[in-house]
Write a protein that holds these residues in place. Structure first.
Motif, mmCIF file in Angstrom:
data_model
loop_
_atom_site.group_PDB
_atom_site.id
_atom_site.type_symbol
_atom_site.label_atom_id
_atom_site.label_comp_id
_atom_site.label_asym_id
_atom_site.label_seq_id
_atom_site.Cartn_x
_atom_site.Cartn_y
_atom_site.Cartn_z
ATOM 1 N N ALA A 183 0.851 -1.165 0.006
ATOM 2 C CA ALA A 183 0.061 0.223 -0.044
ATOM 3 C C ALA A 183 0.894 1.110 -0.005
ATOM 4 O O ALA A 183 1.725 1.481 0.904
ATOM 5 N N PHE A 184 0.824 1.972 -0.959
ATOM 6 C CA PHE A 184 1.767 2.975 -1.094
ATOM 7 C C PHE A 184 0.823 4.447 -0.865
ATOM 8 O O PHE A 184 -0.159 4.534 -0.873
ATOM 9 N N SER A 185 1.779 5.434 -0.414
ATOM 10 C CA SER A 185 1.152 6.599 0.493
ATOM 11 C C SER A 185 2.137 7.784 0.123
ATOM 12 O O SER A 185 3.382 7.485 -0.165
ATOM 13 N N GLY A 186 1.954 9.193 -0.100
ATOM 14 C CA GLY A 186 2.543 10.156 -0.434
ATOM 15 C C GLY A 186 3.126 10.458 -1.859
ATOM 16 O O GLY A 186 2.692 9.656 -2.544
ATOM 17 N N PRO A 187 3.769 11.318 -1.949
ATOM 18 C CA PRO A 187 4.427 11.623 -3.356
ATOM 19 C C PRO A 187 5.232 10.443 -3.730
ATOM 20 O O PRO A 187 6.061 9.635 -3.329
ATOM 21 N N ALA A 188 5.302 10.331 -5.417
ATOM 22 C CA ALA A 188 5.871 9.547 -5.956
ATOM 23 C C ALA A 188 7.352 10.102 -6.720
ATOM 24 O O ALA A 188 7.240 11.343 -7.034
ATOM 25 N N TYR A 189 8.397 9.249 -6.930
ATOM 26 C CA TYR A 189 9.385 9.712 -7.737
ATOM 27 C C TYR A 189 9.561 9.249 -9.156
ATOM 28 O O TYR A 189 9.397 7.836 -8.994
ATOM 29 N N ARG A 190 9.434 9.850 -9.900
ATOM 30 C CA ARG A 190 9.516 9.485 -11.399
ATOM 31 C C ARG A 190 10.993 9.710 -12.045
ATOM 32 O O ARG A 190 11.325 10.659 -12.076
#
Length: 514
Positions: free
Chosen positions: A269-276
């Motif tokens: 379960a992911f949360s918060g901002p992502a880095y692309r």
């Protein structure tokens, strides 16, 4: 036509002692580089040869010399599990030099000893390229040349004259050496990796982890990969690039599970901002793709193991690019019975002092989080040292490291921490990969080198799932917050951090912020 017999070697006591001293002088710096058993073996051979100069009957026969050769090769293999590479190859040269001293019978053998000593002197530069070592090597070369002068001149020349002539020859060669150093094209990368091409390049990370398996990369400038981010860069404490995950240990070595990549992957379960970002991966002849921890979106031609390591269909034999999205905040799924069994595996019963240490932590609190913090506090407050040159440990490496030597690199701390967690009944595993990266202001990308190789731990907590814990941050927070100063590290042959913000790194360390 009958082959002429080799010229008999009639030992001159002064010249032979000079030879033995010169050879030992050449080998002395390897006291800091190689295992004590290898150095002790060479020293025994040199001492044996010295004693046999006064009592020739002490020289070994063919059978004993054969057994000595087998024992020397066995020492190298036991120490390094191979006969090639920087440490193993240098050890083989040193063992060979000692054995050649034992079979020195004629003038040709003496020449071979001297020439082999030149090669041993050259191997010093596989470990350090400092100015001090260069000066030391020049002195060693001068000694060896004086031996050659005495060997050819006989008793006509005094030792003083031999030394003066050798110093004169070295001095005459130095201008040529300086010219070659300035104008001759130098090859990028470490000398011992030659020949090197994209199809034969290798990552420093291995499919096993043991003391020394990560620290040997700490002086390597070779690129591992680069990362081009579409948005802001992750914070230094978030720059963990996930690689192989290790479950099983025999007490010294950690190995990958054979079923890796075959079981079902539980979606976190992911949360918060992502880095692309786009990874440009250098060839390393493995299937591993090092993604920022933890990857969620990745190309369809990549597979993911239950340990969240990304794999290519085939070994990476040429430079490749992959666009990936990762989240630094996540919670993994439930722990399966098989994972629990793997995460608590121990090779044998822990020692009494290890059990007492863990029991003290348990008495204060049974909460796994508290036990983790107690372990980190133990590393933080006890006199542990983060170093590239820890003492060699032969027996019970985890126990000896925790309670006796207390000097190690990241693999020492990660494996010892995981071992302690398992003793405490908390599932844990060792993760290897890279930590950090150097910003390239011209190309606008983050460059990760082999020197950034790192090992950390993961523990399973019921509220969070698999949770990263880096015990290195407890001992040396500068490593995580600032990264390494590779230029100074290569010069000093010891761990060195970027001087910027060092005080801030100390203030920022928090046991609860794993």
């Amino acid at each position: 036509m009958k082959k002429p017999a080799a010229t008999s070697f009639v030992p001159d006591r002064t010249q032979e002692n000079l030879l033995l001293f010169s050879v030992f002088f050449v080998a002395a710096p390897h006291l800091l580089n190689l295992g004590w058993a290898i150095v002790l073996y060479f020293s025994l051979m040199a001492a044996w040869r010295f004693a046999s100069g006064y009592r020739p009957a002490l020289l070994p026969g063919r059978l004993l010399l054969f057994l000595l050769t087998l024992s020397g090769a066995a020492l190298v293999y036991v120490d390094y599990h191979r006969f090639y590479g920087r440490e193993a190859g240098s050890s083989l040269f040193l063992v060979g030099l000692g054995l050649k001293l034992m079979e020195m019978r004629n003038r040709r053998d003496v020449y071979l000893v001297v020439y082999l000593a030149f090669f041993v002197a050259l191997t010093q530069y596989l470990f350090s390229q400092s100015i001090a070592l260069a000066v030391y090597t020049l002195a060693a070369v001068a000694l060896l040349i004086s031996v050659l002068i005495g060997l050819n001149a006989g008793p006509v020349l005094s030792l003083k004259t031999q030394f003066r002539m050798a110093a004169s020859l070295v001095a005459q060669a130095m201008p040529i050496m300086v010219v070659l150093f300035i104008f001759f094209p130098r090859i990028a990368g470490p000398l011992w990796k030659l020949p090197d091409d994209p199809s034969s390049a290798k990552t420093g990370l291995s499919d096993i982890i043991e003391p020394g398996s990560v620290s040997r990369l700490a002086l390597s400038r070779e690129p591992a990969f680069r990362a081009d981010f579409e948005g802001p860069l992750p914070l230094p404490a978030e720059r963990y690039w996930r690689g192989p995950v290790f479950w099983h240990t025999d007490g010294r070595r950690w190995t990958l599970p054979p079923e890796q990549g075959r079981n079902t992957v539980q979606a976190p379960a992911f949360s918060g901002p992502a880095y692309r970002y786009t990874i440009t991966l250098e060839p390393h002849q493995k299937r591993w793709v090092f993604a920022l921890d933890l990857p969620k979106v990745f190309p369809e031609n990549l597979a993911q193991t239950p340990e969240y390591l990304l794999l290519t269909p085939q070994n990476v034999g040429e430079r490749r690019q992959y666009t990936i999205s990762s989240y630094p905040n996540y919670r993994t799924g439930e722990l399966s019975p098989a994972e629990r069994e793997q995460g608590l595996q121990l090779p044998d019963r822990p020692s009494a002092r290890m059990l007492r240490l863990v029991e003290r932590w348990r008495q204060s609190s049974s909460d796994p989080k508290d036990i983790v913090n107690k372990a980190l506090l133990h590393f933080r407050e006890e006199p542990f040292v983060y170093t590239l040159n820890p003492p060699v440990i032969r027996d019970k490496p985890v126990d000896t490291f925790l309670f006796e030597t207390r000097k190690g690199f990241c693999e020492h701390y990660a494996t010892a921490f995981v071992y302690l967690m398992r003793v405490a009944g908390i599932p844990a595993r060792v993760v290897t990969g890279y930590q950090g990266g150097q910003w390239n202001p011209v190309g606008k990308f983050l460059e990760v080198r082999q020197a950034d190789a790192h090992a950390w731990a993961e523990v399973w907590l019921s509220e969070q799932g698999w949770t990263r814990v880096d015990p290195t941050a407890a001992v040396a927070p500068h490593r995580i917050e600032q990264g390494i100063d590779l230029d100074r590290q290569m010069a000093d042959h010891e761990v060195s951090f970027s001087p910027v913000g060092r005080a801030l790194a100390d203030a920022a360390f928090d046991l609860h912020d794993w």
